[in-house]
Write an enzyme that holds these catalytic residues in place. Structure first.
Site, PDB file in Angstrom:
ATOM      1  CG  ASN A  23       0.014  -0.106   2.533  1.00 46.14           C
ATOM      2  OD1 ASN A  23       0.576   0.801   2.826  1.00 46.14           O
ATOM      3  ND2 ASN A  23      -0.423  -1.075   3.257  1.00 46.14           N
ATOM      4  N   GLY A  31      -2.427  -9.914   3.640  1.00 43.63           N
ATOM      5  CA  GLY A  31      -2.000 -10.645   2.298  1.00 43.63           C
ATOM      6  C   GLY A  31      -0.639 -10.789   2.214  1.00 43.63           C
ATOM      7  CG  ASP A  33       2.616  -5.457   2.256  1.00 45.61           C
ATOM      8  OD1 ASP A  33       3.639  -5.572   2.525  1.00 45.61           O
ATOM      9  OD2 ASP A  33       1.938  -4.266   2.488  1.00 45.61           O
ATOM     10  CE1 TYR A 120      -5.538  -1.637  -0.661  1.00 48.10           C
ATOM     11  CE2 TYR A 120      -4.167  -1.405  -2.653  1.00 48.10           C
ATOM     12  CZ  TYR A 120      -4.512  -0.954  -1.273  1.00 48.10           C
ATOM     13  OH  TYR A 120      -3.632  -0.088  -0.570  1.00 48.10           O
TER      14      TYR A 120
HETATM   15  N1  AR6 Z   1       1.757 -15.577  -2.492  1.00 52.39           N
HETATM   16  C1  AR6 Z   1       1.206 -15.435  -3.774  1.00 52.39           C
HETATM   17  N2  AR6 Z   1       0.039 -14.846  -3.851  1.00 52.39           N
HETATM   18  C2  AR6 Z   1      -0.608 -14.445  -2.612  1.00 52.39           C
HETATM   19  C3  AR6 Z   1       0.047 -14.576  -1.357  1.00 52.39           C
HETATM   20  C4  AR6 Z   1       1.190 -15.482  -1.219  1.00 52.39           C
HETATM   21  N3  AR6 Z   1       1.765 -15.616  -0.198  1.00 52.39           N
HETATM   22  N4  AR6 Z   1      -0.838 -14.212  -0.400  1.00 52.39           N
HETATM   23  C5  AR6 Z   1      -1.950 -13.750  -1.057  1.00 52.39           C
HETATM   24  N5  AR6 Z   1      -1.758 -13.811  -2.502  1.00 52.39           N
HETATM   25  P1  AR6 Z   1      -3.271  -8.887  -1.783  1.00 52.39           P
HETATM   26  P2  AR6 Z   1      -3.923  -6.300  -3.020  1.00 52.39           P
HETATM   27  C6  AR6 Z   1      -2.510 -13.448  -3.402  1.00 52.39           C
HETATM   28  O1  AR6 Z   1      -4.678  -8.735  -0.758  1.00 52.39           O
HETATM   29  O2  AR6 Z   1      -5.303  -6.676  -3.359  1.00 52.39           O
HETATM   30  C7  AR6 Z   1      -2.281  -5.327   1.824  1.00 52.39           C
HETATM   31  O3  AR6 Z   1      -2.823  -5.458   3.387  1.00 52.39           O
HETATM   32  C8  AR6 Z   1      -3.755 -13.307  -3.248  1.00 52.39           C
HETATM   33  O4  AR6 Z   1      -4.695 -14.333  -3.437  1.00 52.39           O
HETATM   34  O5  AR6 Z   1      -2.097  -9.442  -0.914  1.00 52.39           O
HETATM   35  O6  AR6 Z   1      -2.890  -5.663  -4.113  1.00 52.39           O
HETATM   36  C9  AR6 Z   1      -1.305  -4.353   1.536  1.00 52.39           C
HETATM   37  O7  AR6 Z   1      -0.643  -3.698   2.420  1.00 52.39           O
HETATM   38  C10 AR6 Z   1      -4.203 -12.006  -4.277  1.00 52.39           C
HETATM   39  O8  AR6 Z   1      -4.843 -12.593  -5.454  1.00 52.39           O
HETATM   40  O9  AR6 Z   1      -2.911  -7.352  -2.321  1.00 52.39           O
HETATM   41  C11 AR6 Z   1      -2.397  -3.480   0.956  1.00 52.39           C
HETATM   42  O10 AR6 Z   1      -3.064  -2.636   2.011  1.00 52.39           O
HETATM   43  C12 AR6 Z   1      -3.250 -11.343  -4.625  1.00 52.39           C
HETATM   44  O11 AR6 Z   1      -2.017 -12.005  -3.719  1.00 52.39           O
HETATM   45  C13 AR6 Z   1      -3.546  -4.528   0.167  1.00 52.39           C
HETATM   46  O12 AR6 Z   1      -3.463  -5.596   0.953  1.00 52.39           O
HETATM   47  C14 AR6 Z   1      -3.020  -9.831  -3.879  1.00 52.39           C
HETATM   48  O13 AR6 Z   1      -3.852  -9.824  -2.802  1.00 52.39           O
HETATM   49  C15 AR6 Z   1      -3.150  -4.513  -1.257  1.00 52.39           C
HETATM   50  O14 AR6 Z   1      -4.267  -5.198  -1.914  1.00 52.39           O
END
Ligand code: AR6
Length: 331
Positions: A23, A31, A33, A120
């Site tokens: 973010n 997630g 991150d 997001y």
């Molecule tokens: N390896 C691969 N993919 C993953 C993993 C992992 N370990 N964990 C989750 N995913 P998100 P965003 C996938 O929410 O939507 C955070 O709090 C998940 O299934 O991680 O860009 C940040 O700090 C999804 O398809 O990121 C921001 O505040 C994808 O990764 C916010 O979330 C992205 O999910 C960003 O949201």
């Protein structure tokens, strides 16, 4: 193969760079991150603090610390707000900026998560389409191995319309009840190919009553010769062709230097797609490698589907093959 879609936890990827879906504070979150910060250790947060945040659509770099990668590229994706607030462009910009940073840091291998598609709320199908589009364009001009790391199975269901069309197309041609008939047709095609090969091998003997050496000396154009001829005819450079085919340079050099090289079927087809060959020429090129297209194979039907529609985007074809659990085109 320069672009691969894999199912994994991104923190386990042994690559030069992994991309974080961060973010704009760059101070961590949930997630992917959260997982990246946890696996990298507290030094990562310290390094992020020094970066002073990051705008949406952009990205910044830190070392990988405890992760099995050299650097982490922290990209800030857009929140989904219905699609009319420039989300697509901002997401594309995340991928473009991250790839440019990876190149600037001499990374040869990079792993991306599906940015913005979790917290997001960016629809996964669309997020995947944006990712594949931008990465595909980048790979046409750059040598890099890019992994798109997808966590959940649902994210594979890309572009419902496209896939329901393909599914219907497959249903039309791939009913189990017809598989036997198709197999027989296939066997007939193969027999015809073998008979033709035999006829050609015998023909010189009939004319000159020469030896087997003579017959072999008069062998037809090989796969590699036909490929190089077609590249010339299309006015393409070798690099343009192998990049479009999603084939790496080493494999291409092997094919170029070995007249008798026998590629795998996905490799042969990848070149047909790169050269934008119509169906009949695709079949000719395949035949040179000893293969045919069959209506009893999902893989072949999907390839035909795209060629018949004049869609030669290898990355889109690979998305479709992936969604139907088929081998991907390329090396
Ligand atoms: N390896 C691969 N993919 C993953 C993993 C992992 N370990 N964990 C989750 N995913 P998100 P965003 C996938 O929410 O939507 C955070 O709090 C998940 O299934 O991680 O860009 C940040 O700090 C999804 O398809 O990121 C921001 O505040 C994808 O990764 C916010 O979330 C992205 O999910 C960003 O949201």
């Amino acid at each position: 193969m320069p672009l691969q879609i894999v199912r994994n936890d991104i923190t386990h990827m042994r690559v030069d760079a992994i991309v974080n879906a961060a973010n704009s504070t760059l101070l961590g979150g949930g997630g992917v991150d959260g997982s990246i910060h946890q696996a990298a250790g507290p030094q990562l947060l310290e390094a992020c603090r020094a970066l002073g945040g990051c705008e949406t659509g952009s990205a910044k770099v830190t070392p990988g610390y405890g992760l099995p990668c050299k650097i982490v590229i922290h990209a800030v994706g857009p929140r989904w707000q219905g699609g009319r607030c420039g989300e697509r462009e901002k997401l594309a910009s995340c991928y473009r900026t991250s790839l440019a940073l990876a190149r600037a840091h001499d990374c040869r291998t990079v792993a991306f998560p599906l940015i913005s598609s979790g917290a997001y709320g960016y629809p996964k199908a669309e997020a995947l389409r944006v990712a594949v589009g931008v990465i595909g364009d980048f790979l046409l001009e750059n040598d890099m191995m890019v992994y798109l790391v997808i966590f959940d199975r649902k994210a594979y269901q890309i572009g419902e319309k496209l896939f329901s069309d393909i599914a219907a197309y497959i249903d039309d041609r791939y009913a189990d009840a017809h598989a036997e008939r198709a197999d027989m047709r296939m066997r007939r095609v193969q027999m015809a190919i073998e008979q033709e090969a035999l006829r050609q091998a015998m023909a010189p003997r009939a004319v000159s009553a020469g030896s087997l050496d003579d017959a072999l000396a008069r062998m037809d154009e090989s796969f590699s010769e036909m490929l190089l001829r077609k590249i010339g005819e299309k006015g393409m450079t070798d690099a343009q062709c192998y990049k479009r085919a999603n084939i790496d340079r080493k494999l291409f050099s092997k094919i170029r230097s070995d007249r008798g090289y026998r590629p795998s079927k996905p490799t042969a087809l990848a070149f047909a797609i790169a050269l934008e060959l119509p169906l009949s020429e695709t079949k000719d090129l395949l035949m040179k490698a000893g293969f045919a297209l069959s209506r009893s194979s999902k893989f072949d039907i999907i390839i035909e589907y795209f060629i018949e529609r004049g869609n030669y985007n290898i990355f889109e074809i690979n998305e479709a093959l992936f969604a139907f659990d088929q081998s991907l085109l390329g090396a």
